[in-house]
Write an enzyme that holds these catalytic residues in place. Sequence first.
Site, PDB file in Angstrom:
ATOM      1  N   SER A   1       0.875  -1.183   0.000  1.00  0.00           N
ATOM      2  CA  SER A   1       0.000   0.000   0.000  1.00  0.00           C
ATOM      3  C   SER A   1       0.905   1.223   0.000  1.00  0.00           C
ATOM      4  O   SER A   1       2.075   1.130   0.407  1.00  0.00           O
ATOM      5  CB  SER A   1      -0.855   0.005   1.276  1.00  0.00           C
ATOM      6  OG  SER A   1      -1.476   1.265   1.458  1.00  0.00           O
TER       7      SER A   1
ATOM      8  N   TYR B   1      -2.327  -0.526  10.695  1.00  0.00           N
ATOM      9  CA  TYR B   1      -2.343  -0.821   9.250  1.00  0.00           C
ATOM     10  C   TYR B   1      -1.058  -0.295   8.597  1.00  0.00           C
ATOM     11  O   TYR B   1      -0.405  -1.014   7.830  1.00  0.00           O
ATOM     12  CB  TYR B   1      -3.583  -0.184   8.603  1.00  0.00           C
ATOM     13  CG  TYR B   1      -3.713  -0.505   7.134  1.00  0.00           C
ATOM     14  CD1 TYR B   1      -4.155  -1.762   6.701  1.00  0.00           C
ATOM     15  CD2 TYR B   1      -3.384   0.430   6.155  1.00  0.00           C
ATOM     16  CE1 TYR B   1      -4.270  -2.068   5.354  1.00  0.00           C
ATOM     17  CE2 TYR B   1      -3.492   0.133   4.802  1.00  0.00           C
ATOM     18  CZ  TYR B   1      -3.937  -1.115   4.408  1.00  0.00           C
ATOM     19  OH  TYR B   1      -4.041  -1.417   3.062  1.00  0.00           O
TER      20      TYR B   1
HETATM   21  N1  NAD Z   1      -8.937  -0.803  -0.745  1.00  0.00           N
HETATM   22  C1  NAD Z   1      -7.922   0.037  -0.716  1.00  0.00           C
HETATM   23  O1  NAD Z   1      -8.084   1.253  -0.838  1.00  0.00           O
HETATM   24  C2  NAD Z   1      -6.514  -0.482  -0.582  1.00  0.00           C
HETATM   25  C3  NAD Z   1      -5.450   0.437  -0.696  1.00  0.00           C
HETATM   26  C4  NAD Z   1      -4.141  -0.021  -0.594  1.00  0.00           C
HETATM   27  C5  NAD Z   1      -3.892  -1.373  -0.403  1.00  0.00           C
HETATM   28  N2  NAD Z   1      -4.934  -2.244  -0.282  1.00  0.00           N
HETATM   29  C6  NAD Z   1      -4.614  -3.650  -0.096  1.00  0.00           C
HETATM   30  O2  NAD Z   1      -5.181  -4.405  -1.144  1.00  0.00           O
HETATM   31  C7  NAD Z   1      -5.490  -5.719  -0.678  1.00  0.00           C
HETATM   32  C8  NAD Z   1      -6.935  -6.049  -0.989  1.00  0.00           C
HETATM   33  O3  NAD Z   1      -7.754  -5.096  -0.338  1.00  0.00           O
HETATM   34  P1  NAD Z   1      -9.298  -4.922  -0.698  1.00  0.00           P
HETATM   35  O4  NAD Z   1      -9.587  -3.484  -0.573  1.00  0.00           O
HETATM   36  O5  NAD Z   1      -9.612  -5.635  -1.952  1.00  0.00           O
HETATM   37  O6  NAD Z   1      -9.955  -5.664   0.563  1.00  0.00           O
HETATM   38  P2  NAD Z   1     -11.387  -6.380   0.689  1.00  0.00           P
HETATM   39  O7  NAD Z   1     -11.695  -6.404   2.138  1.00  0.00           O
HETATM   40  O8  NAD Z   1     -12.371  -5.797  -0.261  1.00  0.00           O
HETATM   41  O9  NAD Z   1     -11.078  -7.884   0.208  1.00  0.00           O
HETATM   42  C9  NAD Z   1     -10.132  -8.662   0.892  1.00  0.00           C
HETATM   43  C10 NAD Z   1     -10.400 -10.128   0.632  1.00  0.00           C
HETATM   44  O10 NAD Z   1      -9.402 -10.844   1.368  1.00  0.00           O
HETATM   45  C11 NAD Z   1     -10.038 -11.885   2.110  1.00  0.00           C
HETATM   46  N3  NAD Z   1      -9.255 -12.145   3.322  1.00  0.00           N
HETATM   47  C12 NAD Z   1      -9.098 -11.337   4.392  1.00  0.00           C
HETATM   48  N4  NAD Z   1      -8.348 -11.940   5.321  1.00  0.00           N
HETATM   49  C13 NAD Z   1      -8.020 -13.158   4.822  1.00  0.00           C
HETATM   50  C14 NAD Z   1      -7.276 -14.247   5.316  1.00  0.00           C
HETATM   51  N5  NAD Z   1      -6.728 -14.236   6.551  1.00  0.00           N
HETATM   52  N6  NAD Z   1      -7.108 -15.331   4.529  1.00  0.00           N
HETATM   53  C15 NAD Z   1      -7.673 -15.378   3.306  1.00  0.00           C
HETATM   54  N7  NAD Z   1      -8.419 -14.389   2.792  1.00  0.00           N
HETATM   55  C16 NAD Z   1      -8.586 -13.292   3.540  1.00  0.00           C
HETATM   56  C17 NAD Z   1     -11.432 -11.368   2.439  1.00  0.00           C
HETATM   57  O11 NAD Z   1     -12.324 -12.433   2.709  1.00  0.00           O
HETATM   58  C18 NAD Z   1     -11.766 -10.596   1.161  1.00  0.00           C
HETATM   59  O12 NAD Z   1     -12.376 -11.434   0.207  1.00  0.00           O
HETATM   60  C19 NAD Z   1      -5.174  -5.716   0.821  1.00  0.00           C
HETATM   61  O13 NAD Z   1      -3.887  -6.249   1.042  1.00  0.00           O
HETATM   62  C20 NAD Z   1      -5.208  -4.247   1.174  1.00  0.00           C
HETATM   63  O14 NAD Z   1      -4.432  -3.938   2.311  1.00  0.00           O
HETATM   64  C21 NAD Z   1      -6.238  -1.829  -0.369  1.00  0.00           C
END
Ligand code: NAD
Length: 282
Positions: free
Chosen positions: A142, A156
């Site tokens: 991120s 985070y």
């Molecule tokens: N959404 C944002 O703005 C953003 C920004 C920067 C980085 N990220 C990173 O991108 C990645 C995806 O984020 P997102 O926004 O799609 O999240 P989200 O919550 O929409 O989806 C995450 C998915 O991961 C699964 N998950 C969570 N914990 C788990 C575990 N222990 N084992 C297996 N599956 C698991 C959940 O069930 C879900 O389906 C993450 O690493 C997040 O930190 C997101």
Amino acid sequence: MELEGKAAIVTGAGRGAGVGIARVMAREGARIAVVDRDFDAAQQVAAALVASGAQALAIRADVSKKADAQAMAEQTQEAFGAIDILVNNAGVGGTASFMRDVTEENWDRVMDVNAKGILFCCQAVLPAMTARGKGKIVNIDSIAGMRMAFFSSVEYTASKHAVTGLTRHLAWELADLRINVNAVCPGGILTPAIETYATPERRAAIVERVVPLGRFCAPEDIGEAVCFLASARADLITGQLLAVDGGALTGYGEDLRAVLRTRVSETRAAAQPQATAAAKSG
Ligand SMILES: NC(=O)c1ccc[n+]([C@@H]2O[C@H](COP(=O)([O-])OP(=O)(O)OC[C@H]3O[C@@H](n4cnc5c(N)ncnc54)[C@H](O)[C@@H]3O)[C@@H](O)[C@H]2O)c1
């Protein structure tokens, strides 16, 4: 197609960014193990990929459990006969907004998935990649792992700095095995997770202030960057962090936008007489 026939694992691919990553990789010919602790969600995504003509299977695993990560690698190896690519996307956000309110339980929850989960998944795919003589690991970090989180709290940010550390350290350790380890650092992605942190109005205000290219990432924007790092085009790239953030990290938010806007109007004004002259002479 850049990833023709490659066997890939995408963790956390049951929703959000992981779905976009899986779609783009499948478009490029990869066979996808759709991994999520929510098995129903993983099955739906895998079924949609198969319906679009890709090869995909759903696997239930909690990446923060070592035994689950091992089973995930074994099931993928059994189904595809190889593991070429691991995308460590599964992640969770923090909950408290100020450090005073961070509980030990929440610190552990975030660190367990975001940091320990990546270690366990990398350990799990190591034998298959070693046997293959090469591999590509892409961690979804991120911009919080380069600076700090917009929406979430300190645990985070700390967990994403751990992803940065894992990426750099493992790039060195695994280089002799020809396993490349890189990270994609998204800015805000429009996923269900971000919707819980900010209303549409607040999101629009943040984009206006800090994202020069004027929008949040779509899940597929992250997929395109992952595809590049997982492809042969990135064979000599390892230990790198690639920000996909609409330019947010390049500047200083509002101040920078104000300066840029003045420059854009000046550039437009300067171009106007030339355009008028060209139109008259043409
Ligand atoms: N959404 C944002 O703005 C953003 C920004 C920067 C980085 N990220 C990173 O991108 C990645 C995806 O984020 P997102 O926004 O799609 O999240 P989200 O919550 O929409 O989806 C995450 C998915 O991961 C699964 N998950 C969570 N914990 C788990 C575990 N222990 N084992 C297996 N599956 C698991 C959940 O069930 C879900 O389906 C993450 O690493 C997040 O930190 C997101």
